[in-house]
Design a protein around this motif. Structure first.
Motif, short mmCIF file in Angstrom:
data_model
loop_
_atom_site.label_atom_id
_atom_site.label_comp_id
_atom_site.label_asym_id
_atom_site.label_seq_id
_atom_site.Cartn_x
_atom_site.Cartn_y
_atom_site.Cartn_z
N TYR A 250 0.82 -1.21 0.00
CA TYR A 250 0.00 0.00 0.00
C TYR A 250 0.86 1.26 0.00
O TYR A 250 0.46 2.30 -0.53
CB TYR A 250 -0.89 -0.04 1.24
CG TYR A 250 -1.90 1.08 1.36
CD1 TYR A 250 -3.16 0.96 0.80
CD2 TYR A 250 -1.59 2.25 2.05
CE1 TYR A 250 -4.10 1.98 0.92
CE2 TYR A 250 -2.52 3.27 2.20
CZ TYR A 250 -3.77 3.13 1.62
OH TYR A 250 -4.70 4.15 1.74
N TYR A 273 1.44 11.91 -8.47
CA TYR A 273 1.50 11.25 -7.17
C TYR A 273 2.37 12.04 -6.20
O TYR A 273 3.48 12.46 -6.53
CB TYR A 273 2.09 9.85 -7.32
CG TYR A 273 1.32 8.77 -6.60
CD1 TYR A 273 0.40 7.98 -7.27
CD2 TYR A 273 1.52 8.53 -5.24
CE1 TYR A 273 -0.31 6.97 -6.62
CE2 TYR A 273 0.83 7.54 -4.58
CZ TYR A 273 -0.09 6.76 -5.28
OH TYR A 273 -0.80 5.78 -4.64
N GLN A 284 -0.95 9.60 0.70
CA GLN A 284 -0.60 9.62 -0.72
C GLN A 284 -1.77 10.21 -1.49
O GLN A 284 -2.93 9.87 -1.24
CB GLN A 284 -0.31 8.19 -1.20
CG GLN A 284 0.80 7.50 -0.42
CD GLN A 284 0.92 6.02 -0.77
OE1 GLN A 284 1.47 5.66 -1.80
NE2 GLN A 284 0.38 5.18 0.10
N ARG A 285 -1.46 11.12 -2.42
CA ARG A 285 -2.51 11.76 -3.21
C ARG A 285 -2.17 11.67 -4.68
O ARG A 285 -0.99 11.71 -5.07
CB ARG A 285 -2.66 13.22 -2.79
CG ARG A 285 -3.10 13.41 -1.37
CD ARG A 285 -3.50 14.84 -1.05
NE ARG A 285 -2.38 15.76 -1.05
CZ ARG A 285 -2.38 16.95 -0.44
NH1 ARG A 285 -3.46 17.34 0.22
NH2 ARG A 285 -1.34 17.74 -0.50
N ALA A 303 -7.71 11.24 -5.79
CA ALA A 303 -7.75 10.12 -4.87
C ALA A 303 -6.80 10.42 -3.71
O ALA A 303 -5.71 10.94 -3.91
CB ALA A 303 -7.33 8.83 -5.57
N TYR A 305 -5.12 8.53 -0.27
CA TYR A 305 -4.87 7.26 0.39
C TYR A 305 -4.13 7.54 1.69
O TYR A 305 -2.96 7.93 1.67
CB TYR A 305 -4.04 6.33 -0.50
CG TYR A 305 -4.56 6.18 -1.91
CD1 TYR A 305 -5.65 5.35 -2.18
CD2 TYR A 305 -3.98 6.87 -2.96
CE1 TYR A 305 -6.14 5.21 -3.47
CE2 TYR A 305 -4.46 6.74 -4.27
CZ TYR A 305 -5.54 5.90 -4.51
OH TYR A 305 -6.02 5.78 -5.80
N MET A 313 -6.05 1.70 6.73
CA MET A 313 -5.93 2.48 5.51
C MET A 313 -7.28 3.06 5.14
O MET A 313 -8.30 2.37 5.20
CB MET A 313 -5.41 1.58 4.38
CG MET A 313 -3.95 1.16 4.57
SD MET A 313 -3.58 -0.58 4.14
CE MET A 313 -3.79 -1.39 5.75
N ASN A 315 -9.22 5.18 2.08
CA ASN A 315 -9.12 5.55 0.67
C ASN A 315 -10.35 6.38 0.29
O ASN A 315 -11.48 5.91 0.42
CB ASN A 315 -9.07 4.29 -0.19
CG ASN A 315 -8.03 3.31 0.32
OD1 ASN A 315 -6.86 3.63 0.43
ND2 ASN A 315 -8.46 2.09 0.66
N TYR A 317 -12.07 8.61 -2.77
CA TYR A 317 -11.99 8.89 -4.20
C TYR A 317 -13.41 9.03 -4.74
O TYR A 317 -14.28 8.21 -4.45
CB TYR A 317 -11.24 7.78 -4.93
CG TYR A 317 -11.72 6.38 -4.58
CD1 TYR A 317 -12.64 5.72 -5.37
CD2 TYR A 317 -11.26 5.74 -3.43
CE1 TYR A 317 -13.09 4.45 -5.05
CE2 TYR A 317 -11.70 4.47 -3.09
CZ TYR A 317 -12.62 3.83 -3.89
OH TYR A 317 -13.08 2.58 -3.55
N THR A 323 -12.13 1.45 3.41
CA THR A 323 -11.08 1.29 4.41
C THR A 323 -10.55 -0.13 4.36
O THR A 323 -11.28 -1.07 4.02
CB THR A 323 -11.59 1.60 5.82
OG1 THR A 323 -12.65 0.69 6.16
CG2 THR A 323 -12.10 3.02 5.92
N SER A 360 -12.98 -2.72 -8.01
CA SER A 360 -12.18 -2.77 -6.79
C SER A 360 -11.73 -4.19 -6.49
O SER A 360 -10.57 -4.43 -6.11
CB SER A 360 -12.99 -2.22 -5.61
OG SER A 360 -12.25 -2.29 -4.41
#
Length: 409
Positions: A250, A273, A284-285, A303, A305, A313, A315, A317, A323, A360
């Motif tokens: 991840y 990124y 992280q975007r 998005a 993260y 985690m 997410n 978006y 999650t 997904s």
């Protein structure tokens, strides 16, 4: 750990100790994590020391493979990483109504989260005080917890309501035998617990957020981590890899995306990124590729993260939030729980939901194959340590430094 007791052993060995609560009630004392100073085995200490967090990212080597394969190393992680501080265990939709409950397990700690008839949230060790049977399984609604073994019954506030067949017992006070409490709180749509705090005061939302998320709290709170998004579904995966392998995957800054996730990569502008690191969080975007007017678009324009140490985690978006919770099962297996949340405006669009979940699922299948392949490589005698890609793997290095800090402290 090779020497010393695990957290659960410390809890239950000392459960007969009591501390006074409000209104004169008494309840067993829930003690803190494994006793301070109990040493890890020399072998595990050497494994911890083989990683040096002080080495700059561009010169650093990754943790040794033993971090991902050694059962003693996982035991130390359970005591010093997972059973200290706030841990995400579920979401508020699981305990939305009075009498709702759900259960879970972390290492050898069994727990139950419930909401009593007055709507107050509670967490307890899911263990009967009589002969240690588990009280509840799964999730659902109950007005009380009745032990399936001998019928001892507890209220959703943890009070022992009924102890069967105890006529003739001496020196017994039922107030000493309520369920052992665990500290519980919510932040956003997430349910959190901590096993190392015996205090009974109410948890203040902002304080919990600051303790759990640090200075990333405001960023996440203003970027769509939204309690109003209804829960759509849950998917669970048993993966043949150490829990950290899944987290590392991840946290590689999108490094593997163009090689492993072709369909996903086509919807992202990977050159955009970026990675931000905070005390116990990394974010992280990435911007999404422009969609044609008639295209199916589940990703939206951006998005985000977010990785919340050690294993959660988030997410966000488009209209979706999902999650991922990586729960260690043993040193080479983990369970990863995915929960999906969706904007209310799309709840009736079954075609969109089904297509989004299918896309997904494809990503998860691809990631599972990667993670299981990495685990097999970690177990090979050909591998010891690796290197980081400095331009993208800073969040992964941050994660490893946090683990080292907990284990060496």
């Amino acid at each position: 750990m090779a020497t010393g007791r695990s957290l659960a052993a410390v809890y239950y060995a000392r459960a007969s100790r009591t501390v006074p609560l409000r209104a004169g009630a008494w309840r067993p004392r829930a003690v803190a994590v494994a006793a301070a100073g109990e040493p890890a085995s020399e072998h595990v200490r050497r494994l911890v020391a083989e990683f040096d967090p002080a080495v700059p990212l561009d010169s650093a080597v990754t943790p040794p493979s033993g971090w991902y394969t050694d059962p003693g190393f996982l035991q130390l992680e359970l005591d010093r990483v997972f059973l200290r501080g706030w841990q995400a265990v579920g979401h508020i939709w699981q305990v939305k109504n009075p009498n709702d409950f759900f259960t879970g397990r972390l290492g050898n700690v069994e727990f139950v989260i419930c909401r009593d008839a007055n709507g107050k949230l509670h967490a307890f060790h899911n263990v009967c005080r009589h002969h240690a049977s588990l009280l509840a399984c799964g999730s659902g609604q109950k007005t009380c917890f009745q032990c399936p073994y001998h019928g001892w019954t507890y209220g959703l506030d943890g009070t022992l309501l009924k102890a069967t067949r105890i006529s003739g017992i001496k020196s017994f006070n039922k107030n000493d035998f309520g369920l052992i409490p665990i500290k519980v709180a919510t932040w956003g749509p997430f349910v959190l617990v901590r096993f190392d705090d015996e205090s009974t005061e109410d948890n203040v939302y902002d304080a919990v957020g600051n303790e759990w998320l640090g200075s990333a709290s405001d960023l996440l709170g203003t970027n769509g981590i939204d309690t109003s998004l209804p829960h759509i579904c849950r998917r669970e995966y048993i993966i043949n890899c150490n829990w950290k392998v899944f987290c590392d995957n991840y946290l590689d800054g999108g490094y593997h995306v163009p090689y492993a996730h072709g369909a996903l990569a086509s919807g992202l502008q990977l050159q955009s990124y970026e990675t931000l690191t905070y005390e116990r969080v990394s974010v992280q975007r990435c911007e999404s590729a422009p969609a044609e007017p008639d295209d199916f678009d589940r990703l939206g324009t951006k998005a985000l993260y977010a990785f919340v140490y050690p294993n959660f985690m988030i997410n966000r978006y488009g209209p979706w939030m999902d999650t991922n919770l990586a729960v260690p099962l043993d040193s080479t297996r983990c369970k990863v729980v995915f929960d999906y949340f969706l904007d209310k405006s799309l709840l009736d669009d079954q075609s969109f939901i089904e297509k989004s979940l299918k896309d997904s699922e494809q990503v998860q299948i691809e990631d599972i194959a990667l993670c299981e392949g990495v685990q097999r490589g970690l177990e090979s005698p050909a591998y010891s340590v690796g290197r980081y890609a400095p331009s993208v793997e800073m969040a992964m290095h941050h994660f490893h430094c946090l683990i080292h800090g907990n284990l060496s402290g």
